[in-house]
Every structure is written in C-alpha cells, then in structure tokens.
Design a protein around this motif. Structure first.
Motif, short mmCIF file in Angstrom:
data_model
loop_
_atom_site.label_atom_id
_atom_site.label_comp_id
_atom_site.label_asym_id
_atom_site.label_seq_id
_atom_site.Cartn_x
_atom_site.Cartn_y
_atom_site.Cartn_z
N THR A 118 -24.89 12.94 23.09
CA THR A 118 -25.93 13.78 23.68
C THR A 118 -26.97 13.00 24.47
O THR A 118 -27.91 13.60 25.02
CB THR A 118 -26.62 14.62 22.59
N SER A 123 -30.04 10.81 25.99
CA SER A 123 -31.48 10.70 25.75
C SER A 123 -32.23 11.52 26.77
O SER A 123 -31.67 11.96 27.78
CB SER A 123 -31.91 9.23 25.83
N PRO A 126 -33.81 9.33 22.08
CA PRO A 126 -32.47 9.88 21.82
C PRO A 126 -32.50 11.39 21.57
O PRO A 126 -33.42 11.89 20.91
CB PRO A 126 -32.01 9.13 20.57
N ASN A 127 -31.50 12.08 22.08
CA ASN A 127 -31.37 13.52 21.82
C ASN A 127 -30.64 13.72 20.49
O ASN A 127 -29.42 13.64 20.42
CB ASN A 127 -30.58 14.19 22.95
N VAL A 128 -31.41 13.97 19.44
CA VAL A 128 -30.82 14.06 18.09
C VAL A 128 -31.10 15.39 17.40
O VAL A 128 -30.74 15.56 16.23
CB VAL A 128 -31.31 12.89 17.20
N ALA A 137 -32.42 7.26 16.18
CA ALA A 137 -31.12 7.65 16.74
C ALA A 137 -30.17 8.00 15.59
O ALA A 137 -30.46 7.76 14.42
CB ALA A 137 -30.55 6.52 17.59
N ASP A 144 -26.55 6.66 24.13
CA ASP A 144 -28.00 6.56 23.87
C ASP A 144 -28.43 7.24 22.58
O ASP A 144 -29.45 6.87 21.99
CB ASP A 144 -28.78 7.19 25.02
N CYS A 145 -27.68 8.26 22.14
CA CYS A 145 -28.09 9.02 20.96
C CYS A 145 -27.74 8.31 19.66
O CYS A 145 -28.22 8.71 18.58
CB CYS A 145 -27.47 10.41 20.97
N ARG A 182 -32.57 1.31 19.10
CA ARG A 182 -32.04 2.29 20.04
C ARG A 182 -31.64 1.55 21.31
O ARG A 182 -32.27 0.56 21.68
CB ARG A 182 -33.09 3.35 20.37
#
Length: 456
Positions: free
Chosen positions: A116, A118, A250-252, A267, A286-287, A298
């Motif tokens: 996913t 960042s 990060p998209n978490v 992350a 990146d996640c 990260r």
C-alpha cells in the motif's frame, strides 16, 4: 494432474505490488492474480515526476512502466481506481470499493501481498486557509496538477528540504520560478550529516542565480494562505504555489484495522520472508518495516520496493527466500551536483544508540596535474569494530562510487576491504586511488587509534 488454482490478491499498484504480480504470472504456474490500485494509472516512475514539471519528459505517459493492457495480457486482473477497504483474515476475503461506480465486491484469496506504499506527511502545526494553493508531490496527478498551474506562478514556497523538495525546486527554477525552500532542520537531513548538507547547500547556491533560489534552514511554517506563507519567525513570504514535501508515512490503516501487526517504526511488521503475523499475508515496499543493524526502520526507496516485491511473490509461490538488511543506497543529481548516500546519517545512528566512527576527505577525482579535475567530498562510516555501515558522497561519479560501498555493506565487510579492492586507473578518468579508498585509509587509522585507546 492439474494443480489447484491459487488466488493471490496484491493490494497496491506501485513498484512493489506490480513487480510482485508480474513475478507470479511469470512463473507459468496456476496463479489467479488480482492487482488492486487506488490510482487511475498503472505503475509509473515516481522518481521521474520532477522531469514532468520541468519538461525534460514531454509526455507524462512515457513514465508509465507497464500499461494496463500489457498487465492484463500477461494474465493479471487489474483493478485501477479501486480501494481495498477491508481484509477479513478469517474468511480470507477482501472488500473492494470501485471508486468509479461506488460498487462494493468481495474477493476471495489464498494469499495476499500488501503493497500500500506511503502518503505525504502534512505537518500538524501548519494552519492551511481555505483557497490556499497548496499541493503535495508524490503522485502523477500531483505533478500534472502543478504543471497546469505553472504559467501563473512567479514565486513558489516549498515546505521541506528533502530530496523531493530539492528536485522539485530545480524543476521550477529551470522554468523561471523564484523558489524559497523552508526546512525545519537542514536540507537532506534524513540522508546527510549537517556538515555534508552545508557543503551541498553552498554548491547549489553557487549554481543558481542570486534571486532564483533561497534556502531557509532551521525555520518553520505556521500558516499557508492564498498567496502567502507565514513563518515561525513572523516573516511572511509571497507564494503563488506552495508545495508540502516534508516526507512520507507508511499506509498502514488497512493493515491495522485488519489485525495485522504494526512494528515499532510505524510500518507493517514482517519477518525475514516478508510475512506478517497473519499466515499467507505478506507486505513489501514503503508500507513494510525493515531493519538497519537490527533496529526497525521505514524505507521509501524504489530499489528496495522492487527487490522485495519479487521476494514476497517468490515466497507466496512456496519458495523460502529471506531478505537481507538494506544498505539504503540512493543517489540523485540536483542543480548539476551529484549526491549519493548509503546507511543512515550520524544523527539517526546516535538516536538509535549505535556507536560509530567516521572519516571525511575532500579530494580530487583525478590526479593534480589534470586541469579538468573536480572535487569529491566523502564521509565514510564504520562501527567501532570496523564494519562499514555508511557513506555520504558529493561530486563526480558519486552514483558509481556509492555502489562500491553498498556492495561492501551488503556483505557486512570491514573497512580494510575498501583498501584492497582493485580499481581501474587512467589519469583523464580517475586517480590511482579512488576517493572512497582515500577516505577508507583515514578511517582505518582512526580505527587503529580507537582500538589502541580502548586497550590501554
């Protein structure tokens, strides 16, 4: 006898996700691969976004690495402008929202790879007024939106002096825009030590017209409005275009609400096989969390995302591949100055509690009798035991030289290895000892002195 079809869902259409999907379909096995992406474009080169702005790349479609048609041709079910909104880890299904039609569907999976990526950080302390022309700069749409406005821009403020901010500043300056960079610490502080950054800043300003670029360090932004930016020191800057480039996070959220463990770095926590705490769910790019000298970190480098996308896919297929710690090697050319780095800057190493030694050398890239020689600044790092753990370079062939250091770091080799490797020599191209080797000799002396001192 035919093997049972394995359904694999890859969430995220960036580098890691696309490479993972292509790796699976390239195995010629019975994989049913679905690639879910929030964006309306398939994978593209994010590193090329500044050149869309400057016009060095004329057609934005040229940076699209794989077209949707190609991905579907090789057997990937591509869902662009779709959002994976929920993962049911018990039932092994993903809730998917079609952002074009607002329809929801549920897709079953046998294995899942989360890529996913960042998103840009918007600092909490900045008040953004309604109507302010504020942009971020991390997607192709961001670049196209900025480019459409360029003809109306005379002055621009870029909040953040990292690599993205500097590359964008260069693109705007080339178009005749007067740019001010506002940086809370010092430029490139996540990559370079303050002394190396100061040298880069001086070189950049030497290469620019006096009024075309200003760099304000140790400075904060408090408010962004229509045509202005207010600073923490009370000063107000004119700005027809304000871009926030203060890093990424990060998209978490999807992973967290699905019960997938998030690591200390923020992350997604993964093991050496890139598997999460939920069996058959992997994460890359990146996640996903990584480590440096055992410390969780990260990363936001396409080179790491690419390689780990492959490894995640290989492990989904039944392989047992493990990642090694990244060297974090990176390079760029900004305002005609090559910079490169590997490892982490000293301020980050100190925060982690990692003891280290370093040497710094400013040398010429060619023998002293060659008039075309140019300076190279090198800062080389090692642990107190002598293992090479980082390097910062400014000057000619920085990109090539950092790869030499990266190879030594990847193999966890000592500084002495940099003293013995054989490099090509020709007076018009290089000195008999490379800048890296000269810095290594200085560091080796420091190591010996440190060892002698500790044994007394």
């Amino acid at each position: 006898m035919t093997t049972k079809e394995m359904k694999v869902i890859v969430i995220g259409g960036g580098t890691a996700g696309t490479v993972a999907a292509l790796t699976l379909t390239g195995m010629r096995r019975n994989f049913n691969v679905t690639l879910i992406s929030l964006e309306k474009y398939p994978e593209y080169s994010r590193c090329s976004l500044p050149y869309i702005i400057s016009g060095k790349i004329k057609n934005y479609r040229d940076i699209i690495v794989y077209t949707e048609k190609f991905l579907e041709k090789v057997g990937i079910n591509v869902l662009l402008e779709h959002e994976a909104s929920k993962i049911d880890t018990r039932e092994k299904k993903v809730e998917v929202l079609n952002r074009r039609s607002n329809e929801v569907e549920y897709l079953k999976y046998d294995a899942l790879i989360i890529c996913t990526g960042s998103s840009p950080i918007i600092p909490r302390g900045i008040k953004i007024e309604d109507g302010a022309n504020v942009f971020t700069f991390s997607t192709l749409d961001d670049a196209l939106n900025i480019k459409r406005r360029i003809s109306k821009v005379d002055r621009s403020v870029i909040v953040g002096g990292g690599l993205i901010g500097l590359e964008l500043a260069e693109a705007l300056v080339e178009l005749g825009v007067h740019v001010t960079i506002v940086e809370r610490d010092w430029i490139l502080c996540s990559l370079l030590d303050e002394d190396i950054s100061s040298y880069v800043k001086g070189r950049i300003l030497e290469n620019c017209d006096h009024d075309s670029l200003k760099i304000l360090e140790k400075c904060t932004v408090t408010e962004i409005g229509d045509g202005y930016v207010k600073l923490g020191n009370g000063e107000t800057l004119e700005s027809d275009l304000t871009v926030i480039a203060t890093g990424v996070v990060p998209n978490v959220k999807l992973a967290r609400r699905s019960g997938i463990e998030i690591g200390k770095s923020g992350a997604i926590k993964v093991n050496a096989r890139l598997e999460t705490n939920v069996k058959q769910i992997y994460a890359a790019g990146d996640c996903a969390e990584s480590t440096f000298l055992g410390h969780p970190i990260r990363t936001a480098l396409g080179s790491i995302a690419f390689r780990r996308g492959i490894i995640a896919a290989m492990n989904v297929s039944g392989e047992n591949m493990c990642v090694k710690e990244p060297t974090l090697a990176m390079t760029s050319k900004i305002f005609n100055i090559e910079i490169a780095a590997a490892g982490l800057p000293s301020q980050t190493l100190s925060k982690m509690g990692i003891s280290f030694l370093f040497s710094k050398a400013k040398v010429d890239d060619k023998p002293s009798y060659i008039s075309e020689r140019k300076p190279v600044l090198v800062k080389l790092f090692s642990t107190s035991q002598g293992r090479v753990i980082g390097c910062q370079l400014v000057g000619e062939r920085a990109a090539t030289m950092i790869n030499e250091v990266s190879a030594v770091m990847y193999s966890a080799l000592p500084v002495s290895e940099l003293l013995h490797y054989e490099s090509a020599y020709a007076p018009l191209l290089s000195d008999i000892l490379s800048p890296i080797e000269k810095a290594a000799r200085k560091l080796q002396i420091r190591l010996k002195r440190s060892i002698m001192k500790s044994s007394m």
